[in-house]
Write a protein that holds these residues in place. Structure first.
Motif, PDB file in Angstrom:
ATOM      1  N   LEU A 163      -3.724   0.784 -10.059  1.00  0.00           N
ATOM      2  CA  LEU A 163      -4.599   0.121  -9.089  1.00  0.00           C
ATOM      3  C   LEU A 163      -3.785  -0.717  -8.109  1.00  0.00           C
ATOM      4  O   LEU A 163      -4.118  -0.785  -6.915  1.00  0.00           O
ATOM      5  CB  LEU A 163      -5.622  -0.754  -9.812  1.00  0.00           C
ATOM      6  CG  LEU A 163      -6.723   0.009 -10.569  1.00  0.00           C
ATOM      7  CD1 LEU A 163      -7.561  -0.949 -11.404  1.00  0.00           C
ATOM      8  CD2 LEU A 163      -7.614   0.780  -9.601  1.00  0.00           C
ATOM      9  N   GLN A 164      -2.718  -1.344  -8.581  1.00  0.00           N
ATOM     10  CA  GLN A 164      -1.839  -2.079  -7.671  1.00  0.00           C
ATOM     11  C   GLN A 164      -1.182  -1.137  -6.669  1.00  0.00           C
ATOM     12  O   GLN A 164      -1.012  -1.478  -5.495  1.00  0.00           O
ATOM     13  CB  GLN A 164      -0.775  -2.842  -8.465  1.00  0.00           C
ATOM     14  CG  GLN A 164      -1.313  -4.016  -9.261  1.00  0.00           C
ATOM     15  CD  GLN A 164      -0.220  -4.741 -10.019  1.00  0.00           C
ATOM     16  OE1 GLN A 164       0.967  -4.666  -9.688  1.00  0.00           O
ATOM     17  NE2 GLN A 164      -0.611  -5.461 -11.073  1.00  0.00           N
ATOM     18  N   GLU A 218      -3.766  -0.300  -4.084  1.00  0.00           N
ATOM     19  CA  GLU A 218      -3.932  -1.430  -3.166  1.00  0.00           C
ATOM     20  C   GLU A 218      -2.788  -1.475  -2.156  1.00  0.00           C
ATOM     21  O   GLU A 218      -3.000  -1.801  -0.977  1.00  0.00           O
ATOM     22  CB  GLU A 218      -3.985  -2.739  -3.962  1.00  0.00           C
ATOM     23  CG  GLU A 218      -5.268  -2.908  -4.764  1.00  0.00           C
ATOM     24  CD  GLU A 218      -5.265  -4.194  -5.573  1.00  0.00           C
ATOM     25  OE1 GLU A 218      -4.272  -4.952  -5.470  1.00  0.00           O
ATOM     26  OE2 GLU A 218      -6.250  -4.448  -6.285  1.00  0.00           O
ATOM     27  N   SER A 226      -3.566   1.000   0.485  1.00  0.00           N
ATOM     28  CA  SER A 226      -4.639   0.519   1.355  1.00  0.00           C
ATOM     29  C   SER A 226      -4.141  -0.515   2.351  1.00  0.00           C
ATOM     30  O   SER A 226      -4.587  -0.557   3.498  1.00  0.00           O
ATOM     31  CB  SER A 226      -5.772  -0.074   0.510  1.00  0.00           C
ATOM     32  OG  SER A 226      -6.334   0.890  -0.359  1.00  0.00           O
ATOM     33  N   ASN A 227      -3.197  -1.351   1.916  1.00  0.00           N
ATOM     34  CA  ASN A 227      -2.708  -2.440   2.764  1.00  0.00           C
ATOM     35  C   ASN A 227      -1.661  -2.000   3.771  1.00  0.00           C
ATOM     36  O   ASN A 227      -1.461  -2.686   4.786  1.00  0.00           O
ATOM     37  CB  ASN A 227      -2.133  -3.564   1.898  1.00  0.00           C
ATOM     38  CG  ASN A 227      -3.190  -4.232   1.040  1.00  0.00           C
ATOM     39  OD1 ASN A 227      -4.367  -4.260   1.400  1.00  0.00           O
ATOM     40  ND2 ASN A 227      -2.786  -4.764  -0.103  1.00  0.00           N
ATOM     41  N   ARG A 275      -6.497   4.082   6.834  1.00  0.00           N
ATOM     42  CA  ARG A 275      -7.537   4.636   5.970  1.00  0.00           C
ATOM     43  C   ARG A 275      -7.858   6.085   6.344  1.00  0.00           C
ATOM     44  O   ARG A 275      -8.512   6.786   5.580  1.00  0.00           O
ATOM     45  CB  ARG A 275      -8.804   3.778   6.074  1.00  0.00           C
ATOM     46  CG  ARG A 275      -8.593   2.325   5.658  1.00  0.00           C
ATOM     47  CD  ARG A 275      -8.280   2.196   4.185  1.00  0.00           C
ATOM     48  NE  ARG A 275      -7.936   0.842   3.806  1.00  0.00           N
ATOM     49  CZ  ARG A 275      -8.810  -0.077   3.439  1.00  0.00           C
ATOM     50  NH1 ARG A 275     -10.099   0.223   3.429  1.00  0.00           N
ATOM     51  NH2 ARG A 275      -8.421  -1.280   3.092  1.00  0.00           N
ATOM     52  N   TYR A 289     -10.449   4.626 -10.868  1.00  0.00           N
ATOM     53  CA  TYR A 289      -9.808   4.999  -9.608  1.00  0.00           C
ATOM     54  C   TYR A 289     -10.846   5.495  -8.607  1.00  0.00           C
ATOM     55  O   TYR A 289     -10.763   5.188  -7.412  1.00  0.00           O
ATOM     56  CB  TYR A 289      -8.749   6.063  -9.851  1.00  0.00           C
ATOM     57  CG  TYR A 289      -7.718   5.679 -10.894  1.00  0.00           C
ATOM     58  CD1 TYR A 289      -7.443   4.337 -11.192  1.00  0.00           C
ATOM     59  CD2 TYR A 289      -7.010   6.656 -11.613  1.00  0.00           C
ATOM     60  CE1 TYR A 289      -6.513   3.992 -12.150  1.00  0.00           C
ATOM     61  CE2 TYR A 289      -6.073   6.305 -12.568  1.00  0.00           C
ATOM     62  CZ  TYR A 289      -5.836   4.978 -12.833  1.00  0.00           C
ATOM     63  OH  TYR A 289      -4.906   4.631 -13.787  1.00  0.00           O
ATOM     64  N   TYR A 349     -12.564   2.464  -7.170  1.00  0.00           N
ATOM     65  CA  TYR A 349     -11.745   1.767  -6.171  1.00  0.00           C
ATOM     66  C   TYR A 349     -11.729   2.515  -4.843  1.00  0.00           C
ATOM     67  O   TYR A 349     -11.953   1.932  -3.782  1.00  0.00           O
ATOM     68  CB  TYR A 349     -10.310   1.599  -6.679  1.00  0.00           C
ATOM     69  CG  TYR A 349      -9.389   1.001  -5.636  1.00  0.00           C
ATOM     70  CD1 TYR A 349      -9.235  -0.378  -5.530  1.00  0.00           C
ATOM     71  CD2 TYR A 349      -8.702   1.818  -4.737  1.00  0.00           C
ATOM     72  CE1 TYR A 349      -8.417  -0.934  -4.563  1.00  0.00           C
ATOM     73  CE2 TYR A 349      -7.888   1.266  -3.760  1.00  0.00           C
ATOM     74  CZ  TYR A 349      -7.750  -0.097  -3.675  1.00  0.00           C
ATOM     75  OH  TYR A 349      -6.948  -0.649  -2.704  1.00  0.00           O
ATOM     76  N   HIS A 383     -13.407   1.200  -1.241  1.00  0.00           N
ATOM     77  CA  HIS A 383     -12.502   0.873  -0.136  1.00  0.00           C
ATOM     78  C   HIS A 383     -12.506   1.945   0.961  1.00  0.00           C
ATOM     79  O   HIS A 383     -11.645   1.935   1.841  1.00  0.00           O
ATOM     80  CB  HIS A 383     -11.081   0.680  -0.676  1.00  0.00           C
ATOM     81  CG  HIS A 383     -10.904  -0.576  -1.470  1.00  0.00           C
ATOM     82  ND1 HIS A 383     -11.343  -0.706  -2.765  1.00  0.00           N
ATOM     83  CD2 HIS A 383     -10.351  -1.775  -1.134  1.00  0.00           C
ATOM     84  CE1 HIS A 383     -11.046  -1.916  -3.222  1.00  0.00           C
ATOM     85  NE2 HIS A 383     -10.459  -2.583  -2.252  1.00  0.00           N
ATOM     86  N   GLU A 439     -11.678   4.999   1.063  1.00  0.00           N
ATOM     87  CA  GLU A 439     -10.481   5.838   1.147  1.00  0.00           C
ATOM     88  C   GLU A 439     -10.879   7.310   1.077  1.00  0.00           C
ATOM     89  O   GLU A 439     -11.740   7.690   0.277  1.00  0.00           O
ATOM     90  CB  GLU A 439      -9.524   5.509  -0.003  1.00  0.00           C
ATOM     91  CG  GLU A 439      -8.988   4.092  -0.003  1.00  0.00           C
ATOM     92  CD  GLU A 439      -7.809   3.911   0.933  1.00  0.00           C
ATOM     93  OE1 GLU A 439      -7.499   4.851   1.688  1.00  0.00           O
ATOM     94  OE2 GLU A 439      -7.208   2.823   0.910  1.00  0.00           O
TER      95      GLU A 439
END
Length: 263
Positions: free
Chosen positions: A13-14, A17, A20-21, A25, A40, A43, A47, A49
């Protein structure tokens, strides 16, 4: 184990992220079966995605309000669209593809698609995606996106097999990272010189030294690595002599020099 490690899911998950950052997208995330996980999916959907995930055959999905095993659902469809794909060994694969609207229990309000692809084994390849289009031929595009991901698998296979990565032994996480960095640089160099391998004379000569009986396939990394090993094995001097900086010859100067040789 690294300090602060909680679980494999948290590490993944990190990583999501981070994507995403740091990435737009609009990019499509392509994942293998290890990412067929409700956390997953949750998430990625929350977001916004775009994703293509290869599903496991034991997953249940919602189809027309019915809960059904994903493989059993796939067997109801025999492939409406066609895709001809050339495998890395040169063989041609004639794929038959279908697209099926589904939902997941983790997000029952989200419209998803199941793309079923026959042609890569006895059982069909199952891809879950949130990509939507009025043109059902998007199913072919989804398969192409996932097949592009296979190049990453080939990279790791090459890294492990060609350099014996799994046979190297170190005793700390820092050493593992250093070793991985060196191997990544080596693979990157092989990848760099493999560009336009059918046009550059030097690369063609390296492949010739690999002594391939049946010629090099489309993934030329193995042939180039073998060729480099053959060429470098004939060197009588170590790499230190190649890296040693030779002193420049002193030239006469009209200007006086100090004790360190500088004007």
């Amino acid at each position: 184990m690294e300090d602060g490690f909680v679980s494999e899911d948290e590490e993944t998950l990190q990583g999501l992220e981070f994507l995403s950052n740091h990435f737009e997208r609009n990019n499509i995330r392509a994942f293998d079966r290890g990412y067929d996980n409700n956390r997953y999916y949750d998430y990625l959907i929350k977001h916004n995605e775009k994703f293509v995930i290869r599903a496991k055959k034991n997953r249940d999905v919602l189809y027309k309000g019915e809960r059904i095993n994903i493989l059993a659902l796939a067997h109801r469809f025999k492939g409406k669209y066609s895709l001809k794909f050339r495998k890395k060994n040169g063989a041609n694969a004639d794929c038959k593809i279908s697209i099926i609207p589904i939902k997941l229990a983790v997000s029952p309000k989200t419209e998803l698609n199941l793309v079923v692809c026959y042609g890569f084994g006895k059982e069909p390849m199952l891809l879950i995606t949130n990509l939507q289009s009025q043109d059902n031929r998007i199913s072919v595009a989804v398969v192409k996106v996932y097949l592009m991901r296979w190049r990453i698998e080939e990279y790791y296979r090459f890294k492990k097999q060609q350099f014996g990565y799994e046979n190297l032994r170190v005793r700390s996480l820092k050493s593992i990272r250093n070793l991985d960095l060196l191997l990544t640089i080596a693979v990157g160099y092989v990848g760099f010189i493999s560009e336009k391998s059918d046009e550059r004379i030097t690369v063609m000569q390296i492949i010739e030294h690999s002594k391939r009986i049946y010629g090099a396939n489309q993934f030329v990394f193995y042939a180039i690595a073998d060729g480099l090993f053959t060429v470098l094995s004939k060197c009588k001097q170590g790499i230190a002599d190649m890296l040693r900086i030779k002193p420049k010859s002193l030239q006469m100067s009209l200007f006086p020099m100090d004790d360190f040789g500088w004007c």
